[in-house]
Design a protein around this motif. Structure first.
Motif, PDB file in Angstrom:
ATOM      1  N   MET A   1      -4.910  -0.990  -7.160  1.00 45.81           N
ATOM      2  CA  MET A   1      -3.873   0.001  -6.861  1.00 45.81           C
ATOM      3  C   MET A   1      -4.476   1.207  -6.154  1.00 45.81           C
ATOM      4  SD  MET A   1      -1.599  -0.089 -10.350  1.00 45.81           S
ATOM      5  CE  MET A   1      -0.899  -1.629 -10.941  1.00 45.81           C
ATOM      6  N   LEU A   2      -5.613   1.639  -6.644  1.00 47.92           N
ATOM      7  CA  LEU A   2      -6.270   2.791  -6.036  1.00 47.92           C
ATOM      8  C   LEU A   2      -6.817   2.430  -4.657  1.00 47.92           C
ATOM      9  CD1 LEU A   2      -8.078   4.067  -9.254  1.00 47.92           C
ATOM     10  CD2 LEU A   2      -6.037   5.039  -8.173  1.00 47.92           C
ATOM     11  N   GLU A   3      -7.344   1.212  -4.510  1.00 45.33           N
ATOM     12  CA  GLU A   3      -7.807   0.755  -3.197  1.00 45.33           C
ATOM     13  C   GLU A   3      -6.656   0.705  -2.208  1.00 45.33           C
ATOM     14  OE1 GLU A   3     -10.508  -2.954  -2.174  1.00 45.33           O
ATOM     15  OE2 GLU A   3      -8.388  -3.544  -2.039  1.00 45.33           O
ATOM     16  N   ARG A   4      -5.453   0.325  -2.678  1.00 45.43           N
ATOM     17  CA  ARG A   4      -4.285   0.233  -1.810  1.00 45.43           C
ATOM     18  C   ARG A   4      -3.563   1.566  -1.682  1.00 45.43           C
ATOM     19  NH1 ARG A   4      -5.848  -3.361   0.947  1.00 45.43           N
ATOM     20  NH2 ARG A   4      -3.782  -3.814   1.776  1.00 45.43           N
TER      21      ARG A   4
ATOM     22  N   LYS B   1       0.842  -1.197   0.000  1.00 39.88           N
ATOM     23  CA  LYS B   1       0.000   0.000   0.000  1.00 39.88           C
ATOM     24  C   LYS B   1       0.873   1.242   0.000  1.00 39.88           C
ATOM     25  CE  LYS B   1      -0.571   0.071   5.065  1.00 39.88           C
ATOM     26  NZ  LYS B   1      -1.562   0.101   6.178  1.00 39.88           N
ATOM     27  N   ASP B   2       0.243   2.364  -0.349  1.00 37.80           N
ATOM     28  CA  ASP B   2       0.896   3.674  -0.309  1.00 37.80           C
ATOM     29  C   ASP B   2       2.122   3.762  -1.220  1.00 37.80           C
ATOM     30  OD1 ASP B   2      -0.970   4.533   1.630  1.00 37.80           O
ATOM     31  OD2 ASP B   2       0.264   3.732   3.237  1.00 37.80           O
ATOM     32  N   LYS B   3       2.135   3.002  -2.314  1.00 39.46           N
ATOM     33  CA  LYS B   3       3.234   3.098  -3.274  1.00 39.46           C
ATOM     34  C   LYS B   3       3.066   4.364  -4.116  1.00 39.46           C
ATOM     35  CE  LYS B   3       5.241  -1.028  -2.623  1.00 39.46           C
ATOM     36  NZ  LYS B   3       6.673  -1.243  -2.295  1.00 39.46           N
ATOM     37  N   GLN B   4       4.173   4.927  -4.518  1.00 42.58           N
ATOM     38  CA  GLN B   4       4.142   6.096  -5.386  1.00 42.58           C
ATOM     39  C   GLN B   4       4.966   5.813  -6.643  1.00 42.58           C
ATOM     40  OE1 GLN B   4       4.855   9.905  -3.551  1.00 42.58           O
ATOM     41  NE2 GLN B   4       3.961   9.278  -1.589  1.00 42.58           N
ATOM     42  N   TYR B   5       4.335   5.952  -7.787  1.00 38.73           N
ATOM     43  CA  TYR B   5       5.004   5.660  -9.053  1.00 38.73           C
ATOM     44  C   TYR B   5       4.834   6.827 -10.024  1.00 38.73           C
ATOM     45  CZ  TYR B   5       5.420   0.745  -7.652  1.00 38.73           C
ATOM     46  OH  TYR B   5       5.738  -0.422  -6.998  1.00 38.73           O
ATOM     47  N   ASP B   6       5.924   7.147 -10.693  1.00 35.76           N
ATOM     48  CA  ASP B   6       5.833   8.100 -11.800  1.00 35.76           C
ATOM     49  C   ASP B   6       5.181   7.431 -13.010  1.00 35.76           C
ATOM     50  OD1 ASP B   6       7.257  10.398 -10.643  1.00 35.76           O
ATOM     51  OD2 ASP B   6       8.997   9.055 -10.674  1.00 35.76           O
ATOM     52  N   VAL B   7       5.510   6.151 -13.219  1.00 34.76           N
ATOM     53  CA  VAL B   7       4.978   5.415 -14.363  1.00 34.76           C
ATOM     54  C   VAL B   7       4.683   3.976 -13.951  1.00 34.76           C
ATOM     55  CG1 VAL B   7       5.344   4.686 -16.754  1.00 34.76           C
ATOM     56  CG2 VAL B   7       6.409   6.790 -15.929  1.00 34.76           C
ATOM     57  N   VAL B   8       3.511   3.505 -14.317  1.00 31.92           N
ATOM     58  CA  VAL B   8       3.133   2.101 -14.151  1.00 31.92           C
ATOM     59  C   VAL B   8       2.792   1.557 -15.531  1.00 31.92           C
ATOM     60  CG1 VAL B   8       1.218   0.635 -13.388  1.00 31.92           C
ATOM     61  CG2 VAL B   8       2.375   2.107 -11.745  1.00 31.92           C
TER      62      VAL B   8
END
Length: 296
Positions: A96-99, A46-53
């Motif tokens: 992803m949005l839920e997490r 959870k709470d991951k931050q990505y510039d690109v997926v």
């Protein structure tokens, strides 16, 4: 007769209790696993931050090299899964949005996977351990015919999908034996080349409006994610390459990258690039949409 009936009831209760206990055990193990598949990694984070997926099928899993983006100052991950379809990509984005993932850009493969609104049974199974825990997964699968059995009959989902989430996979998850799915930030390179290349035949493929893609577009718009949808390369001997023109007639916003890499030396098979081709293609995509954040 009465004793026999009571005996049958006891057997039924014992069976139900055993199934319930096994359900709890299997689910507990999967909730502690994050190194076997991209889906268990996703759910148990959870709470991951990505510039690109990156999302899509094997044509993402084998085609996009996060390191090329990461070396330019971006934080990226390749969530492509072999055999998945746009339905599974849509659910992964919802998860992803839920997490509470924060995503700036989503690069989505939309080419061969847009000719059907069907699902991948193999990949659907990987979401099932979390059915009781995730409202997002329950809502997503509520319309399917077997939903009530999967949700309400203890252990049924593990028996139904035994080949993918049965005892063997549960055991390997329990001892935390990793697979290569998460290596290279999710990129799986192909290192063997088919010689000569056997042409892929797209004659029976017909692009159509796709429910999964429409869902992904709506989610990206709602959550301010920059969506970059694109086709990905196939060898030039592919039969009915006009298929790609039909894609753009259905969805004009999809970027044309089916001809970004053309030399046969870059292909492992007609439909999948090798490691050199993936590196070449990823560099082309990066230059088309991004600029370096760091200098070397």
């Amino acid at each position: 007769m009465k004793k026999f009936v009571f005996f049958l009831i006891k057997i039924a209760l014992l069976l139900f209790l055993t199934m319930a206990l096994l359900d709890v055990l299997y689910t507990f193990v999967y909730l502690k696993s994050n190194s076997r598949t991209k889906i268990d990694y996703l759910y148990n984070s959870k709470d991951k931050q990505y510039d690109v997926v990156f999302l899509g099928s094997s044509r993402v899993n084998n085609h996009f090299v996060p390191k090329i983006f990461n070396d330019q100052g971006y934080h990226t991950f390749n969530f492509g899964i072999t055999r998945s379809r746009l339905e599974e990509s849509a659910l992964m984005l919802e998860l992803m949005l839920e997490r509470n993932y924060k995503i700036k850009n989503l690069i989505l493969q939309v080419d061969l996977n847009i000719n059907t609104n069907d699902h991948s049974e193999a990949i659907r199974s990987l979401f099932m351990p979390y059915l009781h825990r995730s409202q997002t997964i329950r809502n997503f699968y509520r319309p399917i015919p077997e939903y009530n059995a999967l949700l309400y009959i203890p252990f049924y989902r593990y028996m139904h999908y035994d080949a993918r989430i049965g005892f063997r996979e549960m055991y390997l998850s329990g001892i935390h034996k990793p697979t290569n799915a998460l290596e290279n930030d999710g990129f799986h390179p192909l290192r063997k080349n088919q010689i000569p290349l056997v042409p892929a035949d797209l004659s029976k493929y017909f692009p159509k409006r796709n429910i999964g893609y429409e869902s992904i577009k709506a989610l990206c718009k709602k959550n301010h994610i920059n969506l970059i949808a694109m086709t990905t390369p196939m060898c030039m001997s592919t039969i009915n390459r006009d298929y790609f023109n039909h894609i753009h007639q259905v969805y004009p916003e999809i970027h044309n990258f089916e001809n970004a890499v053309t030399d046969d030396k870059y292909f492992s098979t007609c439909g999948h690039m090798n490691e050199a081709g993936a590196n070449e293609f990823t560099k082309i995509v990066f230059k088309a949409f991004f600029k370096p954040k760091t200098t070397h």
